[in-house]
Design a protein around this motif. Structure first.
Motif, short mmCIF file in Angstrom:
data_model
loop_
_atom_site.label_atom_id
_atom_site.label_comp_id
_atom_site.label_asym_id
_atom_site.label_seq_id
_atom_site.Cartn_x
_atom_site.Cartn_y
_atom_site.Cartn_z
N THR A 151 17.30 -31.68 36.76
CA THR A 151 17.40 -31.37 38.19
C THR A 151 18.84 -31.13 38.61
N GLY A 152 19.78 -31.86 38.02
CA GLY A 152 21.19 -31.64 38.33
C GLY A 152 21.67 -30.27 37.90
N VAL A 153 21.31 -29.88 36.68
CA VAL A 153 21.69 -28.55 36.19
C VAL A 153 21.01 -27.48 37.03
N SER A 154 19.77 -27.70 37.41
CA SER A 154 19.05 -26.74 38.25
C SER A 154 19.73 -26.58 39.61
N LEU A 155 20.18 -27.69 40.17
CA LEU A 155 20.85 -27.65 41.46
C LEU A 155 22.18 -26.89 41.37
N VAL A 156 22.93 -27.14 40.31
CA VAL A 156 24.18 -26.42 40.10
C VAL A 156 23.91 -24.93 39.93
N PHE A 157 22.92 -24.59 39.10
CA PHE A 157 22.58 -23.19 38.87
C PHE A 157 22.11 -22.53 40.17
N LEU A 158 21.33 -23.26 40.97
CA LEU A 158 20.87 -22.74 42.26
C LEU A 158 22.05 -22.43 43.17
N TRP A 197 26.41 -16.03 44.12
CA TRP A 197 26.36 -14.65 43.66
C TRP A 197 25.60 -13.76 44.65
N LEU A 198 24.54 -14.29 45.23
CA LEU A 198 23.78 -13.54 46.22
C LEU A 198 24.65 -13.17 47.42
N VAL A 199 25.39 -14.15 47.94
CA VAL A 199 26.26 -13.90 49.09
C VAL A 199 27.37 -12.92 48.72
N PHE A 200 27.98 -13.12 47.55
CA PHE A 200 29.04 -12.22 47.10
C PHE A 200 28.49 -10.79 46.93
N GLY A 201 27.34 -10.68 46.29
CA GLY A 201 26.75 -9.36 46.08
C GLY A 201 26.38 -8.68 47.38
N ARG A 202 25.84 -9.42 48.31
CA ARG A 202 25.39 -8.84 49.56
C ARG A 202 26.56 -8.41 50.44
N VAL A 221 17.66 -13.13 42.69
CA VAL A 221 18.11 -14.49 43.04
C VAL A 221 17.02 -15.25 43.79
N GLU A 222 16.34 -14.60 44.70
CA GLU A 222 15.32 -15.31 45.49
C GLU A 222 14.17 -15.80 44.61
N GLN A 223 13.75 -14.99 43.67
CA GLN A 223 12.67 -15.39 42.77
C GLN A 223 13.11 -16.54 41.86
N ALA A 224 14.32 -16.47 41.34
CA ALA A 224 14.84 -17.54 40.50
C ALA A 224 15.02 -18.82 41.32
N ALA A 225 15.45 -18.67 42.56
CA ALA A 225 15.66 -19.84 43.42
C ALA A 225 14.34 -20.56 43.70
N LEU A 226 13.27 -19.82 43.91
CA LEU A 226 11.96 -20.45 44.12
C LEU A 226 11.55 -21.28 42.92
N LEU A 227 11.79 -20.76 41.75
CA LEU A 227 11.47 -21.49 40.52
C LEU A 227 12.33 -22.75 40.40
N PRO A 251 7.78 -11.14 39.80
CA PRO A 251 8.52 -9.90 40.01
C PRO A 251 10.04 -10.12 39.91
N LEU A 252 10.72 -9.15 39.41
CA LEU A 252 12.18 -9.07 39.32
C LEU A 252 12.81 -9.91 38.22
N ILE A 253 12.16 -11.00 37.80
CA ILE A 253 12.76 -11.80 36.73
C ILE A 253 11.92 -11.79 35.46
N GLN A 254 10.73 -11.21 35.54
CA GLN A 254 9.85 -10.99 34.38
C GLN A 254 9.63 -12.25 33.53
N LEU A 255 9.32 -13.33 34.20
CA LEU A 255 8.90 -14.57 33.55
C LEU A 255 7.47 -14.85 33.97
N PRO A 256 6.71 -15.59 33.16
CA PRO A 256 5.31 -15.87 33.53
C PRO A 256 5.21 -16.58 34.88
N GLU A 257 4.31 -16.13 35.71
CA GLU A 257 4.07 -16.72 37.04
C GLU A 257 3.69 -18.19 36.93
#
Length: 175
Positions: free
Chosen positions: A29-36, A42-47, A57-63, A132-138
């Protein structure tokens, strides 16, 4: 004398295993929080800087939120820090606490069991389609629900076993 050393050998081994599982969940959970945090940066920088929003990013964030929420809840049950677990039994007179502890642990075990069963069904059902967008199993979205449910069930049953053996160390059990 340390109460953990007074436990039967099998209970000590179970507690050590469960503590290690909870520690692994905290790391995940700690690594997930850091990655999130990093991917939202990156989303803010890119936008706003690159003017090219990274839509994945949004799809990965939901996961990642699913991982953080369900594994974090299981650790909370194990460590007695989950507010929903202790709030009611801490509010009753001390003579009622043992009954409330048993009822709480049974309810949490039942809830964890339902999360495990229905989460596994949902994971199996959704595994064939892709996110969608990250091509991992739902099914990966509901896998944390399944694992979290299994851990909540396991941790709650261990609490009940400790209570039955007279080895419950929770501070809110007796006043």
């Amino acid at each position: 004398m340390d109460d953990r050393n007074a436990r039967p050998d099998f209970m000590s081994a179970i507690d050590t295993l469960l503590d290690r599982i909870a520690a692994l969940c905290r790391v995940i959970t700690g690594v997930s929080l850091v990655f999130l945090t990093v991917i939202f940066g990156w989303l803010v920088f890119g936008r706003y800087v690159l003017n090219a929003t990274p839509t994945w990013v949004e799809q990965a964030a939901l996961l990642l939120v699913m991982v953080i929420a369900f594994l974090g809840a299981a650790v909370g049950v194990h460590e007695h820090t989950h507010l929903a677990v202790t709030a009611l039994r801490s509010a009753v007179p001390s003579w009622m606490r043992t009954v409330f502890v048993i009822v709480t642990d049974l309810a949490m075990a039942g809830f964890g069991g339902l999360m495990l069963i229905y989460g596994a069904k949902l994971t199996a059902f959704k595994w064939g389609s892709m996110i969608p967008l990250i091509q991992l199993p739902e099914g990966l979205r509901s896998l944390p629900l399944t694992i979290g449910g299994a851990l909540i069930l396991l941790f709650s049953l261990a609490h009940l076993l400790r209570l039955a053996l007279g080895r419950d160390l929770r501070s809110d059990t007796f006043e």
